[in-house]
Design a protein around this motif. Structure first.
Motif, mmCIF file in Angstrom:
data_model
loop_
_atom_site.group_PDB
_atom_site.id
_atom_site.type_symbol
_atom_site.label_atom_id
_atom_site.label_comp_id
_atom_site.label_asym_id
_atom_site.label_seq_id
_atom_site.Cartn_x
_atom_site.Cartn_y
_atom_site.Cartn_z
ATOM 1 N N ASN A 295 0.826 -1.205 0.000
ATOM 2 C CA ASN A 295 0.000 0.000 0.000
ATOM 3 C C ASN A 295 0.857 1.250 0.000
ATOM 4 O O ASN A 295 0.509 2.256 -0.606
ATOM 5 C CB ASN A 295 -0.947 0.006 1.198
ATOM 6 N N GLY A 296 1.986 1.214 0.689
ATOM 7 C CA GLY A 296 2.895 2.356 0.707
ATOM 8 C C GLY A 296 3.492 2.624 -0.663
ATOM 9 O O GLY A 296 3.607 3.774 -1.085
ATOM 10 N N ASN B 178 2.114 1.672 -3.549
ATOM 11 C CA ASN B 178 1.011 2.099 -4.397
ATOM 12 C C ASN B 178 0.640 3.554 -4.105
ATOM 13 O O ASN B 178 0.371 4.324 -5.017
ATOM 14 C CB ASN B 178 -0.185 1.174 -4.186
ATOM 15 N N SER B 179 0.634 3.926 -2.836
ATOM 16 C CA SER B 179 0.323 5.300 -2.458
ATOM 17 C C SER B 179 1.369 6.263 -3.007
ATOM 18 O O SER B 179 1.036 7.335 -3.500
ATOM 19 C CB SER B 179 0.246 5.402 -0.938
ATOM 20 N N SER B 180 2.633 5.870 -2.912
ATOM 21 C CA SER B 180 3.718 6.698 -3.439
ATOM 22 C C SER B 180 3.575 6.870 -4.953
ATOM 23 O O SER B 180 3.748 7.972 -5.478
ATOM 24 C CB SER B 180 5.066 6.064 -3.102
ATOM 25 N N ASN C 219 0.797 6.635 -6.731
ATOM 26 C CA ASN C 219 -0.365 7.482 -7.000
ATOM 27 C C ASN C 219 -0.050 8.955 -6.745
ATOM 28 O O ASN C 219 -0.510 9.832 -7.479
ATOM 29 C CB ASN C 219 -1.563 7.045 -6.164
ATOM 30 N N GLN C 220 0.751 9.232 -5.722
ATOM 31 C CA GLN C 220 1.164 10.611 -5.461
ATOM 32 C C GLN C 220 2.025 11.139 -6.600
ATOM 33 O O GLN C 220 1.911 12.303 -6.992
ATOM 34 C CB GLN C 220 1.926 10.699 -4.142
ATOM 35 N N GLU D 30 -0.189 11.970 -9.470
ATOM 36 C CA GLU D 30 -0.876 13.240 -9.185
ATOM 37 C C GLU D 30 0.063 14.425 -9.384
ATOM 38 O O GLU D 30 -0.326 15.458 -9.927
ATOM 39 C CB GLU D 30 -1.432 13.223 -7.756
#
Length: 137
Positions: free
Chosen positions: A15-16, A18-20, A22-23, A26
Motif C-alpha cells: 500500500n505504501g 502504491n500510495s507513493s 499514485n502521489q 498526481e
C-alpha cells in the motif's frame, strides 16, 4: 497444510508503494496543468499584445461606435491579428475545458494510463530525467 499455503504479501508495504506511485501520478498531472497554463500565459504575453497593437485603430473606433459589423470587418482586414487572438482564445478555452473535465469527472482511463506510463519512464530513467525532482523527490 501450512507448507502448501502461499507466502503472504506485506500489504502495508504494498500500500505504501502504491500510495507513493499514485502521489507521483498526481504530481505529474499537476506539472502538466501548470505547464499548460504557463503555455497559455506565454501566448497571451507574446502574441496577444502584437495582435491588439495591430488592431489599435479599430479598437478606438469600436470604443466610440460599437457594432458587430465593425468588429467583423476590423478582424477581417487584419487576418494575422485575428489568427493570433484566435490562437490565444482557443488555447485558453481548451485548457479551461480540459481542466474542468478533470476536476468534475476525474481522469479518463486513457489519460490515467498515459500518466502512469510517463511516471514509470521517469522512475526508470532516474535523476537524469528533467522532471525527476518534481515527480519523484
Amino acid at each position: 497444510m501450512d507448507q502448501l499455503e502461499e507466502p503472504s504479501i506485506n500489504t502495508k508495504n504494498a500500500n505504501g508503494i502504491n500510495s507513493s506511485f499514485n502521489q507521483q501520478v498526481e504530481r505529474l498531472h499537476q506539472v502538466t496543468v501548470y505547464g499548460r497554463w504557463f503555455f497559455v500565459t506565454c501566448l497571451w504575453l507574446t502574441i496577444a499584445p502584437f495582435a491588439l497593437w495591430n488592431l489599435r485603430s479599430e479598437i478606438v473606433i469600436l470604443q466610440q461606435y460599437f457594432t458587430w459589423v465593425s468588429l467583423r470587418y476590423g478582424l477581417f482586414y487584419h487576418p494575422l491579428s485575428s489568427l493570433g487572438l484566435a490562437v490565444c482564445i482557443g488555447t485558453t478555452v481548451s485548457t479551461i475545458v480540459w481542466q474542468s473535465r478533470s476536476i468534475l469527472l476525474g481522469f479518463p482511463q486513457r489519460e490515467k494510463q498515459r500518466l502512469e506510463k510517463q511516471v514509470l519512464k521517469i522512475r526508470q530513467q532516474g535523476p537524469t530525467h528533467p522532471l525527476w525532482k518534481w515527480i519523484c523527490h
